[in-house]
Design an enzyme around this catalytic site. Structure first.
Site, PDB file in Angstrom:
ATOM      1  N   CYS A   1      11.242 -16.771  -4.148  1.00  0.00           N
ATOM      2  CA  CYS A   1      11.205 -16.865  -2.688  1.00  0.00           C
ATOM      3  C   CYS A   1      11.882 -15.669  -2.014  1.00  0.00           C
ATOM      4  O   CYS A   1      12.810 -15.093  -2.561  1.00  0.00           O
ATOM      5  CB  CYS A   1      11.922 -18.120  -2.224  1.00  0.00           C
ATOM      6  SG  CYS A   1      11.390 -19.585  -3.074  1.00  0.00           S
TER       7      CYS A   1
ATOM      8  N   ARG B   1       7.869 -10.208  -4.266  1.00  0.00           N
ATOM      9  CA  ARG B   1       8.670 -11.159  -5.032  1.00  0.00           C
ATOM     10  C   ARG B   1       7.816 -12.306  -5.586  1.00  0.00           C
ATOM     11  O   ARG B   1       8.242 -13.030  -6.466  1.00  0.00           O
ATOM     12  CB  ARG B   1       9.790 -11.726  -4.154  1.00  0.00           C
ATOM     13  CG  ARG B   1      10.760 -10.673  -3.683  1.00  0.00           C
ATOM     14  CD  ARG B   1      11.763 -11.221  -2.711  1.00  0.00           C
ATOM     15  NE  ARG B   1      12.713 -12.117  -3.330  1.00  0.00           N
ATOM     16  CZ  ARG B   1      13.809 -11.745  -3.965  1.00  0.00           C
ATOM     17  NH1 ARG B   1      14.099 -10.466  -4.074  1.00  0.00           N
ATOM     18  NH2 ARG B   1      14.628 -12.626  -4.493  1.00  0.00           N
TER      19      ARG B   1
ATOM     20  N   TRP C   1       7.964 -19.616  -3.382  1.00  0.00           N
ATOM     21  CA  TRP C   1       7.368 -19.668  -4.723  1.00  0.00           C
ATOM     22  C   TRP C   1       7.687 -21.059  -5.237  1.00  0.00           C
ATOM     23  O   TRP C   1       8.847 -21.389  -5.524  1.00  0.00           O
ATOM     24  CB  TRP C   1       7.994 -18.595  -5.607  1.00  0.00           C
ATOM     25  CG  TRP C   1       7.317 -18.408  -6.927  1.00  0.00           C
ATOM     26  CD1 TRP C   1       6.192 -17.673  -7.181  1.00  0.00           C
ATOM     27  CD2 TRP C   1       7.732 -18.949  -8.191  1.00  0.00           C
ATOM     28  NE1 TRP C   1       5.876 -17.729  -8.510  1.00  0.00           N
ATOM     29  CE2 TRP C   1       6.804 -18.499  -9.162  1.00  0.00           C
ATOM     30  CE3 TRP C   1       8.785 -19.749  -8.595  1.00  0.00           C
ATOM     31  CZ2 TRP C   1       6.899 -18.835 -10.505  1.00  0.00           C
ATOM     32  CZ3 TRP C   1       8.883 -20.087  -9.941  1.00  0.00           C
ATOM     33  CH2 TRP C   1       7.947 -19.631 -10.877  1.00  0.00           C
TER      34      TRP C   1
ATOM     35  N   ASN D   1      16.188 -20.148  -0.998  1.00  0.00           N
ATOM     36  CA  ASN D   1      15.699 -19.535  -2.228  1.00  0.00           C
ATOM     37  C   ASN D   1      16.608 -20.008  -3.357  1.00  0.00           C
ATOM     38  O   ASN D   1      17.821 -19.859  -3.258  1.00  0.00           O
ATOM     39  CB  ASN D   1      15.753 -18.004  -2.091  1.00  0.00           C
ATOM     40  CG  ASN D   1      15.502 -17.285  -3.408  1.00  0.00           C
ATOM     41  OD1 ASN D   1      15.007 -17.870  -4.365  1.00  0.00           O
ATOM     42  ND2 ASN D   1      15.852 -16.006  -3.450  1.00  0.00           N
ATOM     43  N   GLY D   2      16.037 -20.594  -4.387  1.00  0.00           N
ATOM     44  CA  GLY D   2      16.855 -21.071  -5.510  1.00  0.00           C
ATOM     45  C   GLY D   2      16.454 -22.486  -5.870  1.00  0.00           C
ATOM     46  O   GLY D   2      15.381 -22.958  -5.486  1.00  0.00           O
TER      47      GLY D   2
ATOM     48  N   GLU E   1       4.419  -4.689 -25.037  1.00  0.00           N
ATOM     49  CA  GLU E   1       4.438  -4.369 -23.611  1.00  0.00           C
ATOM     50  C   GLU E   1       3.012  -4.213 -23.063  1.00  0.00           C
ATOM     51  O   GLU E   1       2.695  -4.695 -21.972  1.00  0.00           O
ATOM     52  CB  GLU E   1       5.281  -3.101 -23.370  1.00  0.00           C
ATOM     53  CG  GLU E   1       5.360  -2.628 -21.938  1.00  0.00           C
ATOM     54  CD  GLU E   1       5.813  -3.679 -20.928  1.00  0.00           C
ATOM     55  OE1 GLU E   1       6.295  -4.753 -21.312  1.00  0.00           O
ATOM     56  OE2 GLU E   1       5.650  -3.424 -19.721  1.00  0.00           O
TER      57      GLU E   1
ATOM     58  N   LYS F   1       1.534  -6.527 -20.079  1.00  0.00           N
ATOM     59  CA  LYS F   1       1.035  -5.916 -18.835  1.00  0.00           C
ATOM     60  C   LYS F   1      -0.384  -6.381 -18.567  1.00  0.00           C
ATOM     61  O   LYS F   1      -0.735  -6.745 -17.457  1.00  0.00           O
ATOM     62  CB  LYS F   1       1.094  -4.391 -19.002  1.00  0.00           C
ATOM     63  CG  LYS F   1       1.351  -3.597 -17.798  1.00  0.00           C
ATOM     64  CD  LYS F   1       2.791  -3.533 -17.339  1.00  0.00           C
ATOM     65  CE  LYS F   1       3.603  -4.755 -17.494  1.00  0.00           C
ATOM     66  NZ  LYS F   1       4.986  -4.691 -17.303  1.00  0.00           N
TER      67      LYS F   1
ATOM     68  N   GLU G   1      -0.605 -10.240 -17.655  1.00  0.00           N
ATOM     69  CA  GLU G   1      -0.027 -10.716 -16.393  1.00  0.00           C
ATOM     70  C   GLU G   1      -0.862 -10.337 -15.175  1.00  0.00           C
ATOM     71  O   GLU G   1      -0.853 -11.057 -14.184  1.00  0.00           O
ATOM     72  CB  GLU G   1       1.443 -10.318 -16.240  1.00  0.00           C
ATOM     73  CG  GLU G   1       1.739  -8.872 -15.979  1.00  0.00           C
ATOM     74  CD  GLU G   1       3.244  -8.602 -15.818  1.00  0.00           C
ATOM     75  OE1 GLU G   1       3.949  -9.418 -15.207  1.00  0.00           O
ATOM     76  OE2 GLU G   1       3.709  -7.543 -16.290  1.00  0.00           O
TER      77      GLU G   1
ATOM     78  N   HIS H   1      -1.248 -12.694 -41.862  1.00  0.00           N
ATOM     79  CA  HIS H   1      -0.514 -13.903 -42.249  1.00  0.00           C
ATOM     80  C   HIS H   1      -0.896 -15.091 -41.367  1.00  0.00           C
ATOM     81  O   HIS H   1      -0.093 -15.997 -41.173  1.00  0.00           O
ATOM     82  CB  HIS H   1       0.993 -13.626 -42.230  1.00  0.00           C
ATOM     83  CG  HIS H   1       1.387 -12.575 -43.224  1.00  0.00           C
ATOM     84  ND1 HIS H   1       1.483 -12.838 -44.568  1.00  0.00           N
ATOM     85  CD2 HIS H   1       1.641 -11.250 -43.071  1.00  0.00           C
ATOM     86  CE1 HIS H   1       1.806 -11.719 -45.208  1.00  0.00           C
ATOM     87  NE2 HIS H   1       1.904 -10.730 -44.320  1.00  0.00           N
TER      88      HIS H   1
ATOM     89  N   LYS I   1       8.549 -11.545  -8.719  1.00  0.00           N
ATOM     90  CA  LYS I   1       9.121 -10.274  -9.142  1.00  0.00           C
ATOM     91  C   LYS I   1      10.501 -10.461  -9.752  1.00  0.00           C
ATOM     92  O   LYS I   1      10.795  -9.968 -10.824  1.00  0.00           O
ATOM     93  CB  LYS I   1       9.194  -9.316  -7.952  1.00  0.00           C
ATOM     94  CG  LYS I   1       9.801  -7.946  -8.277  1.00  0.00           C
ATOM     95  CD  LYS I   1       8.909  -7.144  -9.193  1.00  0.00           C
ATOM     96  CE  LYS I   1       9.469  -5.772  -9.517  1.00  0.00           C
ATOM     97  NZ  LYS I   1       8.770  -5.168 -10.660  1.00  0.00           N
TER      98      LYS I   1
HETATM   99  O1  M6R Z   1      14.184  -7.807 -13.117  1.00  0.00           O
HETATM  100  P1  M6R Z   1      14.105  -7.936 -14.590  1.00  0.00           P
HETATM  101  O2  M6R Z   1      13.874  -6.644 -15.281  1.00  0.00           O
HETATM  102  O3  M6R Z   1      15.306  -8.645 -15.179  1.00  0.00           O
HETATM  103  O4  M6R Z   1      12.861  -8.852 -14.870  1.00  0.00           O
HETATM  104  C1  M6R Z   1      12.538  -9.282 -16.150  1.00  0.00           C
HETATM  105  C2  M6R Z   1      11.138  -9.845 -16.209  1.00  0.00           C
HETATM  106  O5  M6R Z   1      11.023 -10.933 -15.346  1.00  0.00           O
HETATM  107  C3  M6R Z   1      10.079  -8.805 -15.844  1.00  0.00           C
HETATM  108  O6  M6R Z   1      10.162  -7.676 -16.653  1.00  0.00           O
HETATM  109  C4  M6R Z   1       8.675  -9.419 -15.986  1.00  0.00           C
HETATM  110  O7  M6R Z   1       8.388  -9.662 -17.324  1.00  0.00           O
HETATM  111  C5  M6R Z   1       7.622  -8.516 -15.348  1.00  0.00           C
HETATM  112  N1  M6R Z   1       6.671  -9.311 -14.646  1.00  0.00           N
HETATM  113  C6  M6R Z   1       6.874  -7.722 -16.333  1.00  0.00           C
HETATM  114  O8  M6R Z   1       5.941  -6.887 -15.746  1.00  0.00           O
END
Ligand code: M6R
Length: 610
Positions: free
Chosen positions: A2, A27, A76, A100-101, A481, A485, A488, A504, A605
């Site tokens: 949020c 966010r 969110w 937020n939280g 990674e 990417k 997501e 395996h 985010k």
């Molecule tokens: O702000 P942070 O680097 O701690 O965030 C960690 C993950 O939430 C963040 O890297 C997330 O996996 C991204 N969506 C990846 O693109």
């Protein structure tokens, strides 16, 4: 997660709130709303499920609230589906809030308040805060209502609060979720992040856990959790407005991918003195390094993947054992960690709840802690014993790109210094490695210049529903990674495997034309990787290989090849340019599928809840 905004000043409050919410869109959210005091001192609330475009439409239909004091929110969903009624702000009695939280004890508070006659309209945990504030509000004393309420809340919160009786005040409080107070000339802001008010002021104060602020016509007044006035330092943001804008790129993600040569160089420059990495400025001396027996790298998502690259580099160069831990596991697994250990927490936002909890646990167990964080004013940056402040600038797109690159650049530099401090390499080698790292911005640019080939690869994945990434060593770290990417932002099912591990079990999933993206940049294990490519090829896989320029594959093993020119940089550093190609493949795949790569579904985010 949020986003919160709040404003008091001479401008049109609705415009400022909507503008701030737009800046916080990154966010992640599924609904939005604002509440503004109007001329007759009544509060007008407009809120809706959906994006800010839906909010704008609703403002046109219902009429824009006109006033100079108000709060706003992007939600969110956690408790209760995304819907108009669950959207914030929530009002009950004389109080309107945005939150937020997560209020962990909301169920018992709800029961208590229901017994007192309060009726709840939404399914959210947040609404109990509005009711509780109203319950404790008496004798026109908002501050007391807030301090009494905070005593009852468990969990995390950043709150923006309006009291009906005070049309020229915005209150805010926080614990666990970020909240920044913008200090302008005759105007004040509360926001979840600096870019939301950067356009109006660069001056800000950070609201710490258990602090309260009241914005009124005389400025910003800060209090501790007991309501005692406190003084706060006013700081000036180093980020400028352009950094938080798209600057001609169609998406923030593309802009941020393109920024990588520059931000990697900037981050290296900030750590290197006289041709070698020097961490004495943050309190990390060679003596201290020699005292570490083990290193833990604790992080989530992409930051955790950067940690894997860091692990390989530190173990290879400094011969120091490193484990990489997923923060949400580390915090609850009763880890054997303590004196003599270094715990490195890696986080772009510096607010990730699990990473922050991992840091706090490590501190209580007596380990030394070092944060690698992109947001200088974040909680993790401030709580760790030492902090490397990466210089990626604001990362707005939800998918992390440039933050990953500066994280691994920092980890390489740590690896060099660890190796030197432990007597494994001499100064000449320390200088050579540092000079090698300085060559990566050019290699990164060369990889970015291969955009059209990445776009072509993306076009070949247009009908793909599932695919695999494989690689060994650094290439395995990159596969993880690349896969994250891609999934997501494209919603294609994807899994990453250590190339040797596939047989395996997972190889049973390989069928005719299933794409297998193979990262094959590491010369010393290239033959082994090629054998694994052959294995999947024999079962019908469509192989896309990312490799060093000039790498030859026999016969028809590879269907599509992206050759990257790394110049003469050591294999250890090729993750920096290679990841850019993987990011671009993910980006173009997302765009070709009609998605918005900046705001992938369901994602936030900065993940400030566990
Ligand atoms: O702000 P942070 O680097 O701690 O965030 C960690 C993950 O939430 C963040 O890297 C997330 O996996 C991204 N969506 C990846 O693109």
């Amino acid at each position: 997660m949020c986003g919160i905004v709040g404003y008091l000043g001479r401008r049109d409050c609705t415009d400022v709130l909507m503008d701030g919410l737009e800046k916080l869109e990154y966010r992640g959210y599924d609904s939005a709303g604002i509440a503004v005091f109007e001329e007759n001192n009544s509060i007008k609330t407009v809120k809706t499920r959906g994006k800010l475009t839906a909010m704008k439409e609703k403002l046109t239909v219902e009429g824009k609230p006109l006033g100079h004091c108000g709060i706003g929110h992007t939600r969110w969903a956690t408790h209760g589906e995304p819907s108009d009624v669950n959207s914030h702000p929530h009002s009950n009695g004389r109080v309107t809030i945005v939150h937020n939280g997560i209020i962990e004890n909301y169920a018992e508070l709800k029961e208590f308040l229901t017994d007192k006659g309060y009726k709840f309209l939404s399914q959210t945990d947040s609404e109990v805060v509005a009711c509780l504030l109203d319950y404790y509000y008496s004798e026109r004393n908002p501050l007391r209502a807030i301090t009494e309420t905070l005593k009852e809340l468990r969990g995390s919160y950043a709150l923006g609060i309006l009291f009906k009786d005070f049309p020229d005040r915005v209150y805010a409080a926080r614990r666990g979720s970020p909240l920044i107070v913008g200090v302008g000339e005759d105007e004040s802001f509360i926001e979840s992040d600096i870019p939301a008010f950067l356009k109006y002021t660069k001056n800000y104060a950070i609201l710490e856990d258990d602090e309260i602020v009241c914005l009124d016509n005389n400025g910003e007044h800060f209090f501790d959790v007991h309501g005692t006035p406190i003084q706060k330092e006013i700081q000036t943001a180093e980020w400028d407005v352009e950094q938080a804008q798209k600057c001609g790129y169609p998406h923030f993600m593309l802009k941020e991918i393109h920024e990588q040569p520059e931000v990697v160089k900037k981050t290296i420059d900030s750590i290197v003195k006289d041709g070698v990495p020097d961490f004495s400025g943050i309190g990390l001396t060679d003596d201290m390094i020699r005292g570490f027996h083990r290193v833990f790298i604790v992080a989530c998502g992409t930051a955790m993947h950067a940690g894997i690259v860091g692990r390989y580099a530190i173990e290879k160069l400094a011969r120091l054992p490193v484990t990489v831990e997923i923060a949400s596991e580390f915090r609850y697994m009763d880890p054997i960690v303590g004196e003599g250990d270094l715990v490195i927490v890696v986080s772009q936002s510096g607010e990730t709840a699990d990473t922050k909890a991992g840091l706090e646990l490590a501190k209580t167990r007596g380990a030394k802690t070092l944060a690698i964080v992109n947001v200088k004013y974040s909680a993790i940056a401030r709580e760790a014993d030492m902090c490397i402040n990466t210089l990626a600038g604001p990362e707005i797109a939800v998918a992390s790109t440039k933050a990953y690159s500066v994280q691994i650049a920092s980890l390489y530099l740590l690896a060099f210094r660890f190796a030197y401090a432990r007597g494994i390499i001499l100064e000449d080698e320390l200088k050579r490695l540092t000079a090698q790292l300085y060559k990566t911005p050019k290699a990164i640019q060369d990889a970015i210049d291969q955009s059209s080939q990445c776009q072509f690869i993306a076009s070949q994945l247009i009908n793909t529903e599932t695919l695999f990434f494989i690689g060994r060593g650094f290439d395995y770290a990159l596969s993880l990674e690349g896969s994250l990417k891609l999934k997501e932002i494209t919603y294609i099912h994807s899994e990453a495997y250590a190339a040797g591990e596939l047989k395996h079990g997972t190889i049973s999933l390989i069928e005719q034309n299933i794409p297998v993206i193979t990262v094959a940049t590491q010369k010393h294990i290239l033959e082994k990787t090629i054998s694994n490519m052959e294995e999947v090829k024999a079962r019908g896989a469509y192989i896309i290989a990312l490799c060093r320029k000039g790498t030859a594959f026999a016969g028809k093993t590879v269907d599509l090849k992206l050759e990257l020119d790394f110049g003469d940089i050591d294999d250890m550093f090729v993750p920096l340019p290679t990841v850019c190609a993987l990011q671009l493949i993910a980006y173009y795949s997302s765009v070709l599928r009609g998605n918005d790569p900046d705001k992938p579904r369901n994602l936030a985010k900065s993940v400030t809840t566990e």
